[in-house]
Design a protein around this motif. Structure first.
Motif, short mmCIF file in Angstrom:
data_model
loop_
_atom_site.label_atom_id
_atom_site.label_comp_id
_atom_site.label_asym_id
_atom_site.label_seq_id
_atom_site.Cartn_x
_atom_site.Cartn_y
_atom_site.Cartn_z
N ASP A 95 -16.10 2.15 47.68
CA ASP A 95 -15.92 1.16 46.61
C ASP A 95 -15.04 1.71 45.50
O ASP A 95 -15.06 2.92 45.23
N PRO A 96 -14.32 0.82 44.81
CA PRO A 96 -13.59 1.26 43.61
C PRO A 96 -14.56 1.68 42.51
O PRO A 96 -15.72 1.29 42.49
N ILE A 97 -14.05 2.50 41.60
CA ILE A 97 -14.78 2.86 40.39
C ILE A 97 -14.24 1.99 39.25
O ILE A 97 -13.05 1.71 39.19
N GLN A 98 -15.13 1.61 38.33
CA GLN A 98 -14.70 0.88 37.14
C GLN A 98 -14.73 1.81 35.95
O GLN A 98 -15.71 2.52 35.71
N LEU A 99 -13.64 1.82 35.19
CA LEU A 99 -13.53 2.59 33.96
C LEU A 99 -13.01 1.65 32.89
O LEU A 99 -11.82 1.35 32.84
N GLY A 100 -13.91 1.17 32.03
CA GLY A 100 -13.51 0.11 31.10
C GLY A 100 -13.17 -1.14 31.89
O GLY A 100 -13.94 -1.59 32.73
N SER A 101 -11.98 -1.65 31.67
CA SER A 101 -11.53 -2.83 32.42
C SER A 101 -10.81 -2.46 33.71
O SER A 101 -10.53 -3.31 34.56
N ILE A 102 -10.52 -1.15 33.88
CA ILE A 102 -9.72 -0.68 35.01
C ILE A 102 -10.60 -0.48 36.24
O ILE A 102 -11.73 0.01 36.16
N TYR A 103 -10.06 -0.84 37.40
CA TYR A 103 -10.67 -0.52 38.69
C TYR A 103 -9.73 0.42 39.42
O TYR A 103 -8.52 0.21 39.43
N PHE A 104 -10.27 1.47 40.05
CA PHE A 104 -9.41 2.39 40.77
C PHE A 104 -10.17 3.06 41.89
O PHE A 104 -11.40 3.07 41.93
N LYS A 105 -9.42 3.63 42.82
CA LYS A 105 -9.99 4.47 43.87
C LYS A 105 -8.92 5.39 44.39
O LYS A 105 -7.72 5.08 44.35
N PHE A 106 -9.33 6.58 44.86
CA PHE A 106 -8.42 7.52 45.49
C PHE A 106 -8.61 7.41 46.99
O PHE A 106 -9.74 7.46 47.49
N ILE A 107 -7.52 7.27 47.71
CA ILE A 107 -7.56 7.06 49.15
C ILE A 107 -6.92 8.26 49.85
O ILE A 107 -5.70 8.43 49.80
N PRO A 108 -7.73 9.12 50.49
CA PRO A 108 -7.14 10.24 51.25
C PRO A 108 -6.28 9.72 52.39
O PRO A 108 -6.58 8.69 53.00
N GLN A 109 -5.20 10.44 52.66
CA GLN A 109 -4.28 10.06 53.73
C GLN A 109 -3.93 11.26 54.60
O GLN A 109 -3.75 12.37 54.08
N LEU A 110 -3.86 11.03 55.89
CA LEU A 110 -3.32 12.01 56.81
C LEU A 110 -1.96 11.51 57.27
O LEU A 110 -1.83 10.39 57.75
N ILE A 111 -0.95 12.34 57.10
CA ILE A 111 0.42 11.96 57.44
C ILE A 111 0.87 12.77 58.64
O ILE A 111 0.93 14.00 58.59
N VAL A 112 1.14 12.08 59.74
CA VAL A 112 1.58 12.72 60.98
C VAL A 112 3.10 12.64 61.05
O VAL A 112 3.68 11.55 60.94
N MET A 113 3.74 13.79 61.25
CA MET A 113 5.20 13.84 61.21
C MET A 113 5.79 14.53 62.44
O MET A 113 5.18 15.46 63.00
N SER A 114 6.95 14.07 62.83
CA SER A 114 7.73 14.76 63.85
C SER A 114 8.57 15.83 63.17
O SER A 114 9.01 15.66 62.03
N ILE A 115 8.78 16.93 63.88
CA ILE A 115 9.58 18.05 63.37
C ILE A 115 10.62 18.41 64.44
O ILE A 115 10.57 17.88 65.54
N PRO A 116 11.56 19.28 64.11
CA PRO A 116 12.60 19.61 65.10
C PRO A 116 12.05 20.10 66.44
O PRO A 116 12.65 19.82 67.48
N ASP A 117 10.95 20.83 66.43
CA ASP A 117 10.32 21.26 67.68
C ASP A 117 9.62 20.06 68.30
O ASP A 117 8.55 19.64 67.85
N LYS A 118 10.20 19.48 69.33
CA LYS A 118 9.71 18.22 69.89
C LYS A 118 8.35 18.35 70.57
O LYS A 118 7.71 17.35 70.88
N GLU A 119 7.91 19.58 70.82
CA GLU A 119 6.61 19.78 71.44
C GLU A 119 5.48 19.85 70.41
O GLU A 119 4.32 19.93 70.78
N LYS A 120 5.85 19.80 69.14
CA LYS A 120 4.84 19.95 68.10
C LYS A 120 4.92 18.81 67.08
O LYS A 120 5.91 18.09 66.99
N LYS A 121 3.83 18.68 66.32
CA LYS A 121 3.76 17.70 65.23
C LYS A 121 3.22 18.41 63.99
O LYS A 121 2.55 19.44 64.07
N MET A 122 3.50 17.83 62.85
CA MET A 122 2.99 18.34 61.59
C MET A 122 2.04 17.30 61.00
O MET A 122 2.31 16.10 61.05
N ILE A 123 0.91 17.79 60.45
CA ILE A 123 -0.03 16.90 59.78
C ILE A 123 -0.21 17.40 58.35
O ILE A 123 -0.55 18.57 58.12
N ALA A 124 0.02 16.52 57.40
CA ALA A 124 -0.19 16.84 55.99
C ALA A 124 -1.30 15.95 55.44
O ALA A 124 -1.51 14.84 55.91
#
Length: 206
Positions: A95-124
């Motif tokens: 759920d979002p958090i309420q701070l005064g009139s503001i509603y917010f939330k932090f959403i973790p993300q996993l980013i999967v990327m291709s790199i020059p080595d085609k046999e491997k992937k990068m995850i950030a």
């Protein structure tokens, strides 16, 4: 791998609290999140502007200056970046958090990327902040990871000394391309277990 697990655990623990239990489906937030991610993947800076929080655009000098900066950043990435984002996985379960009139939330993300080595992937690992100024406003976003503390105090003065903003600071991991699904699942489970544990604690102490 250990470093990225630690930062995921840290983010998960930072996100939890007595008013952050598993969320009901928020179709408006889901739609806005999908659109800004798609715009980022395709380099559509006009669309990114549409879903960027107005307070961030103001801090960047207004719409014209912000769009110029976004365009310059995109051009620099095209010239210098040897990675390509394949997909972005969002952990959007609380759920979002309420701070005064503001509603917010932090959403973790996993980013999967291709790199020059085609046999491997990068995850950030990163996270994006969803924010709306009041109950009737639309959801907008701020990428807080690359903004300094002083700048954040200007952009989000209501948060100063009240809300600690989680930062994703671990180095990306590089794995074999066949291990992507298993690794992503493992990382999501780390967040999930941390969130469940903290939610139970918050309920038990209420």
């Amino acid at each position: 791998m250990q470093g990225i697990k630690i930062i995921l655990l840290f983010i998960a623990l930072m996100l939890t609290g007595s008013n952050m239990i598993y969320a009901q489906e928020d179709t408006a937030l889901n739609s806005a999140l999908e659109k800004i991610i798609q715009a980022s993947l395709t380099g559509n800076n006009q669309e990114i502007m549409r879903y960027t929080a107005p307070r961030l655009i103001k801090a960047l000098g207004g719409e014209e200056s912000a769009l110029k900066l976004f365009n310059e950043t995109l051009a620099s990435r095209k010239d210098n970046d040897t990675t390509r984002i394949d997909t972005v996985i969002n952990y959007n379960k609380m759920d979002p958090i309420q701070l005064g009139s503001i509603y917010f939330k932090f959403i973790p993300q996993l980013i999967v990327m291709s790199i020059p080595d085609k046999e491997k992937k990068m995850i950030a690992v990163t996270n994006i902040m969803a924010i709306k100024e009041d109950e009737n406003s639309n959801w907008k976003f701020i990428d807080t990871n690359n903004i300094g503390d002083e700048e954040l105090d200007i952009i989000l003065p209501e948060f100063k000394d009240k809300i600690k903003i989680p930062r994703a600071t671990s180095e990306p991991i590089i794995i074999h391309k066949n291990e992507v699904s298993e690794t992503v699942q493992n990382l999501l489970e780390i967040i999930d277990e941390a969130v469940k544990g903290e939610a139970k604690k918050s309920v038990s102490f209420q």
